[in-house]
Motif scaffolding. Structure first.
Motif, PDB file in Angstrom:
ATOM      1  N   PRO A 144       0.818  -1.212   0.000  1.00  0.00           N
ATOM      2  CA  PRO A 144       0.000   0.000   0.000  1.00  0.00           C
ATOM      3  C   PRO A 144       0.855   1.267   0.000  1.00  0.00           C
ATOM      4  O   PRO A 144       2.032   1.228   0.364  1.00  0.00           O
ATOM      5  N   GLY A 181      -5.676  -7.838   0.701  1.00  0.00           N
ATOM      6  CA  GLY A 181      -6.066  -7.453   2.050  1.00  0.00           C
ATOM      7  C   GLY A 181      -6.093  -8.647   2.987  1.00  0.00           C
ATOM      8  O   GLY A 181      -6.892  -8.701   3.910  1.00  0.00           O
ATOM      9  N   GLU A 184     -13.295  -3.430  -0.985  1.00  0.00           N
ATOM     10  CA  GLU A 184     -11.930  -3.902  -0.808  1.00  0.00           C
ATOM     11  C   GLU A 184     -11.094  -3.656  -2.061  1.00  0.00           C
ATOM     12  O   GLU A 184      -9.967  -3.167  -1.977  1.00  0.00           O
ATOM     13  N   ALA A 222      -9.830  -0.057  -0.881  1.00  0.00           N
ATOM     14  CA  ALA A 222      -8.480   0.085  -0.338  1.00  0.00           C
ATOM     15  C   ALA A 222      -7.441  -0.350  -1.364  1.00  0.00           C
ATOM     16  O   ALA A 222      -6.272   0.013  -1.255  1.00  0.00           O
ATOM     17  N   THR A 223      -7.848  -1.125  -2.341  1.00  0.00           N
ATOM     18  CA  THR A 223      -6.936  -1.632  -3.365  1.00  0.00           C
ATOM     19  C   THR A 223      -7.534  -1.373  -4.740  1.00  0.00           C
ATOM     20  O   THR A 223      -8.734  -1.544  -4.939  1.00  0.00           O
ATOM     21  N   ARG A 283      -3.653   3.816  -0.275  1.00  0.00           N
ATOM     22  CA  ARG A 283      -4.243   2.668  -0.953  1.00  0.00           C
ATOM     23  C   ARG A 283      -3.172   1.870  -1.701  1.00  0.00           C
ATOM     24  O   ARG A 283      -2.102   2.383  -2.006  1.00  0.00           O
ATOM     25  N   THR A 288      -4.806  -0.083   5.906  1.00  0.00           N
ATOM     26  CA  THR A 288      -5.360   0.770   4.868  1.00  0.00           C
ATOM     27  C   THR A 288      -5.982   1.989   5.516  1.00  0.00           C
ATOM     28  O   THR A 288      -6.061   2.101   6.738  1.00  0.00           O
ATOM     29  N   THR A 289      -6.405   2.889   4.649  1.00  0.00           N
ATOM     30  CA  THR A 289      -7.003   4.117   5.162  1.00  0.00           C
ATOM     31  C   THR A 289      -8.383   3.869   5.745  1.00  0.00           C
ATOM     32  O   THR A 289      -8.847   4.609   6.592  1.00  0.00           O
ATOM     33  N   ALA A 290      -9.026   2.799   5.254  1.00  0.00           N
ATOM     34  CA  ALA A 290     -10.384   2.539   5.711  1.00  0.00           C
ATOM     35  C   ALA A 290     -10.360   2.085   7.162  1.00  0.00           C
ATOM     36  O   ALA A 290      -9.884   1.001   7.480  1.00  0.00           O
TER      37      ALA A 290
END
Lengths: 308, 263
Positions: free
Chosen positions: A26, A61, A74, A147-148, A178, B3-5
């Motif tokens: 990320p 993830g 996701e 996120a991806t 991300r 992650t940012t989430a």
């Protein structure tokens, strides 16, 4: 974070992807590079569960893509082949995808706006240009604020303004933390956006590296020297780690030392220099060298190997 | 993995959401409305012709009333079956299937939702069409031996049976579309295998073939749409059961292949 573990895909007798092992982290844009037919799209389709790997596995993830309860949040994906019904409007296409996750209409309108498609939202996709189709694909990828992001050749068919838009978008998405994986067969494009590179050729991993590292390992910087006393200078410069080749016109290409050192050495021994030019291997060249080797290796293999 | 989430996402793939998505897909394509309207128009049009041209005491006197006014079913059913094929095979021909399976990677909910949404739409449309056609045709039949009211025994059931027959036949088509992943391929298989093959088999001089044929899709569907028992045809319940099994087999094959194959 995307991880591929020994991903392999065989179609009949042909191995399209061969034991691919890589990690996409990320916070950076990772370029996924390879000549046409290298297996980039197949790999991306395996990451997304569209194609089942013959062996190996991958996670996004931390879990297999298909096991996420809300995959759109996701991973956002843009696939190379158009994945839209041409009879539907852009809005209805996105709304149908959004409904599967309970994503509201306001988010659909937001991504249409982000992709610059608000004016065309209620036109049927049939009439879209290649660039508008790509924008719609990007809008779909952003739908779940994922996120991806996995984008297969996103700049394909885009006009210069669109290309710039993608570059800025990818960089800002990565800056937000991300994971961004972007495939391309154009090194020049990746050089402008990617920090990290995963390079494949004929389904095999050729390099998992950074842009700077790639240049260094691809031969790095060299210095072009033109002098009437080439042989003298050759002897003077010789030393550990220094490699000198002579070109067709008698010019020298010196690896392993820099222009300043060559200039000082030449001056100290009164060797006249007609030209002293530092040269950087372009990323394009580094990429070509890397993939060329894999191609040559492949084509010569049957000649040297035992007959089947 | 970081992650940012941070906030848990309120979004989720649920069967209800997938149904809603498939309903949105179905209603946002022109071809859906064109095929359904064509089906309704054909059934109604043929029904009106049957009603207006009916000769009391003629050769049609002993035909079941519902069968007579819904003669257009044969044509209407073709339109609905083509829509069934478009619902599944149409996604493959356009590439939409990749988007559909990427957002619902468990895959099977997509097929079930497609079948459910399509079946409900087809049934309601064709049931309404059958009711309207029956009432319209009866305007011209009131003083003939074919005069009947909706409240007469078996009439409402036969009208619903007609719509159910069309729906289940079209579900077979939908399953074929998902199995063959090609619109022309599925149309060919449906016409050849479901519509024509039983007719050819019926010409064979074996009694066993004839008794098996009444449970074949088109014959079973025909038995469902009659207010009075048709001689030599399957009864309502066995016919419905047979047709459900055919549809289940077609969807089952599609489901197995959907799980197994690369999209």
């Amino acid at each position: 974070m995307i991880r591929a573990y020994e991903l392999t895909k065989r179609y009949g007798g042909a191995t399209v992807v061969h034991g691919l092992d890589f990690t996409v982290r990320p916070g950076t844009v990772t370029g996924f590079l390879g000549p046409n037919g290298a297996g980039k799209s197949t790999t991306m389709r395996m990451l997304l569960g569209l194609d089942a790997p013959t062996s190996g596995r991958s996670t996004i993830g931390g879990r297999a893509y298909a096991t996420h309860p809300a995959p759109l949040t996701e991973v956002g994906a843009l696939l190379e082949a158009r994945s839209v019904h041409p009879g539907r409007t852009a809005f209805h296409h996105l709304m149908a995808l959004a409904h599967t996750h309970g994503i509201p209409r306001s988010r659909v309108e937001h991504v249409l706006d982000l992709a610059g498609l608000t004016a065309a939202a209620h036109k049927r996709v049939k009439g879209f240009s290649l660039g508008m189709g790509q924008r719609l694909g990007i809008a779909a990828a952003l739908l779940g604020d994922p996120a991806t992001l996995i984008l297969d050749e996103p700049v394909n068919g885009l006009d210069p303004e669109g290309v710039l838009w993608i570059r800025t978008l990818l960089t800002s998405l990565a800056a937000e933390g991300r994971t961004v994986l972007v495939s391309s067969h154009l090194m020049s494009e990746m050089a402008l956006t990617a920090d990290h590179l995963v390079i494949i050729g004929r389904g095999r991993l050729l390099a998992d590296t950074t842009v700077a590292e790639l240049i260094r390992t691809a031969g790095g910087a060299s210095v072009k020297v033109v002098t009437p006393q080439a042989d003298t200078l050759r002897t003077l410069l010789a030393g550990p780690g220094v490699r000198i080749t002579t070109g067709p016109a008698g010019e020298l290409t010196v690896h392993g030392t820099d222009a300043a050192h060559i200039g000082r050495t030449a001056a100290a021994h009164a060797v006249p220099l007609a030209e002293l030019t530092p040269q950087t291997v372009s990323l394009e060249q580094a990429f070509m060298d890397l993939t060329q080797e894999s191609v040559e290796y492949r084509t010569t293999a049957p000649l040297t190997g035992a007959p089947a | 993995m970081t992650t940012t989430a941070t906030a848990p996402s309120p979004y989720r793939v649920t069967p209800r959401h997938v149904l809603r998505s498939e309903w949105h897909k179905l209603r946002s394509l022109r071809s859906t409305w064109i095929t359904l309207l064509s089906a309704a128009a054909l059934v109604l049009g043929v029904g009106l012709i049957m009603g207006t041209t009916y000769t009391p005491g003629g050769g049609d006197a002993d035909i079941d009333t519902v069968v007579l006014v819904l003669y257009g079913t044969v044509l209407g059913q073709l339109c609905v079956s083509v829509l069934g094929i478009l619902v599944t095979a149409g996604e493959y021909s356009t590439g939409m299937i990749r988007a559909s399976l990427t957002v619902v990677p468990r895959r099977l909910p997509v097929l079930w939702a497609k079948a459910a949404v399509f079946a409900a739409t087809a049934f309601l449309t064709m049931y309404a069409t059958a009711l309207v056609t029956f009432l319209a045709a009866q305007l011209f039949l009131h003083d003939t031996e074919q005069a009947a009211a909706l409240t007469d025994p078996g009439i409402l059931g036969a009208l619903a049976g007609n719509a159910a027959g069309i729906t289940l036949l079209s579900l077979i088509a939908l399953g074929l579309g998902a199995t063959l992943r090609s619109v022309p391929g599925a149309v060919g298989a449906y016409f050849g295998g479901i519509l024509i093959l039983p007719e050819v088999l019926g010409m064979l001089p074996y009694d066993a073939v004839d008794s098996a044929l009444k449970y074949f899709p088109t014959q079973a569907a025909g038995a469902l749409g009659s207010a009075t028992p048709i001689p030599g045809a399957a009864g309502t319940v066995p016919a419905l059961l047979a047709l459900c099994l055919w549809a289940a087999a077609s969807l089952g094959a599609a489901a197995v292949l959907l799980r197994r194959r690369d999209a």
